[in-house]
Design an enzyme around this catalytic site. Sequence first.
Site, mmCIF file in Angstrom:
data_model
loop_
_atom_site.group_PDB
_atom_site.id
_atom_site.type_symbol
_atom_site.label_atom_id
_atom_site.label_comp_id
_atom_site.label_asym_id
_atom_site.label_seq_id
_atom_site.Cartn_x
_atom_site.Cartn_y
_atom_site.Cartn_z
ATOM 1 C CG ASN A 44 -0.487 -0.346 2.508
ATOM 2 O OD1 ASN A 44 0.553 -0.981 2.639
ATOM 3 N ND2 ASN A 44 -1.192 0.064 3.539
ATOM 4 C CD GLU A 46 -1.377 4.728 4.712
ATOM 5 O OE1 GLU A 46 -0.854 5.584 5.464
ATOM 6 O OE2 GLU A 46 -2.079 3.787 5.136
ATOM 7 C CB CYS A 55 -5.268 -1.378 -1.617
ATOM 8 S SG CYS A 55 -6.573 -0.572 -0.701
ATOM 9 C CD GLU A 57 -5.320 -5.931 -1.238
ATOM 10 O OE1 GLU A 57 -4.825 -4.780 -1.214
ATOM 11 O OE2 GLU A 57 -6.022 -6.385 -0.323
ATOM 12 C CB CYS A 89 -10.838 -2.694 0.667
ATOM 13 S SG CYS A 89 -10.174 -2.106 -0.911
ATOM 14 C CB CYS A 92 -8.600 -4.629 -3.484
ATOM 15 S SG CYS A 92 -7.505 -3.210 -3.281
#
Length: 134
Positions: A44, A46, A55, A57, A89, A92
């Site tokens: 990830n 940010e 993210c 993935e 999530c 994803c």
Amino acid sequence: MTIDYAALLDIADQAAKNAYVPYSKFHVGAALVADDGTVFPGCNVENVSYGLTNCAERTAIFSAVVSGHQRFSAIAIVQHANDEPCWPCGACRQVLAEFNPDMDVIFREGSGVRVTKLHELLPHCFDATRLKVK
Ligand code: THU
């Protein structure tokens, strides 16, 4: 092709160490397996504008597509140094389903491995069958 899930989880954990997470401090790693066996790691990334965060993935998927891969059989997902499943999530799940709703999704669970199918995590996903694309 047989996939060594424990090795894949280790690759994901290594990737998680590189996560850029100054805000959440929550290190996620992914390891995506292409049909020819190539493994693409992701972490990830940010942003101070929180909604721009990517993210782990999706980082892995986008990296693989850049390298010319669009067929995937499995993805391992971990929170660094944590042995509980790190469920992906919803965003994803949808992005992974674009490429293969049947892919295996691999997690750590205690000292073992948990294997699920993506379509179990995202049943009845939105797909292109009813799109009228001209
Ligand atoms: N995160 C992922 O990398 N993958 C997911 O599927 C869920 C959440 C990240 C985003 C953010 O950097 C941190 O976890 C906390 O939400």
